[in-house]
Design a protein around this motif. Structure first.
Motif: not given
Length: 247
Positions: A58-62, A84-88, A90-96, A175-178
């Motif tokens: 399993p992996w996570n695109d973001a 959608y990947v961009a939104l994830e 931006a939400a998880r790493f807003p300072e970046r 399979e992706q890691i959610e």
């Protein structure tokens, strides 16, 4: 394994995230214009696309994309599923993240319109029958607006066939890691582009996000389908350059 990617130019960082029926080749019309305008441009192939095969675990695109970041803030441009990947990110790493441009961006869990459900049912039937060429043509007919030329259509045909090679329809879904995230955490300015000739889902997503994100605007394009960057690349190049310079 690091995902396949390419870095061109120098200047403020811009990272382009492809649609999930394409790969990083979809940005060929944008990369020269952005680098000439003074940006450092990174294009990537998410796992299962282009030159990034599916991993054995399993992996996570973001997480894959963020692993490519340097120390400076990055602007993200996402098409469809890449949005959608961009939104994830931006939400998880807003300072970046310095800014977002979503071109007919997707949003997981958004209720599918009757048109989108009919498309998915037809694609599933063609794939089940083993007619992958017809499935490719269905995607061309569904996602392009009237301004698409034969060169753009042929490019997407090749990329969609590559998706089928890397993600064989007979195999289980990758399979992706959610990871839990919330759009409310996004602080970057965002431009949300939609096309009048696209399925209605993506206009609705753009309208929803424009009303949800703190510094967002919705830009509807009356001429566009789902791939405005391929349909009228010069127009989108100018839009991207102006938007990114104003971040």
């Amino acid at each position: 394994m690091t995902i396949a990617h390419e870095v061109t130019g120098s200047g403020p960082d811009v990272l382009l995230l492809h649609s999930t029926i394409c790969d990083r080749r979809m940005w060929a019309p944008q990369v020269p214009a952005l680098t000439a305008a003074g940006f450092r441009v990174t294009t990537v192939d998410l796992r299962g696309f282009g030159e990034s095969p599916l991993p054995g675990k399993p992996w996570n695109d973001a997480d894959d994309v963020v692993a490519l970041f340097g120390d400076e803030p990055v602007a993200l441009v996402g098409s469809s599923g890449g949005g959608y990947v961009a939104l994830e990110i931006a939400a998880r790493f807003p300072e970046r993240i310095s800014g977002l441009v979503l071109l007919c961006g997707g949003f997981a869990g958004w209720p599918k319109s009757p048109q989108r459900l009919a498309y998915a049912e037809r694609e599933d039937a063609l794939i089940a029958a083993g007619d992958l060429e017809a499935a490719v043509e269905l995607n061309i007919a569904t996602w392009f607006g009237p301004d698409a030329g034969p060169e753009a259509e042929d490019a997407v045909r090749a990329m969609q066939r590559r998706v089928f090679e890397l993600q064989p329809p007979e195999d289980p879904e990758p399979e992706q890691i959610e990871v839990d995230w919330d759009v409310a955490a996004i602080t970057a300015p965002a431009v949300l582009v939609s096309g009048a000739h696209d399925l209605p889902d993506f206009r609705q997503i753009a309208e929803h996000l424009a009303g949800t994100l703190p510094r967002a605007s919705h830009l509807p394009l009356d001429w566009a389908g789902h791939f405005p960057s391929l349909e009228r690349p010069a127009v989108i190049n100018s839009l991207l350059i102006e938007t990114l310079r104003n971040l």
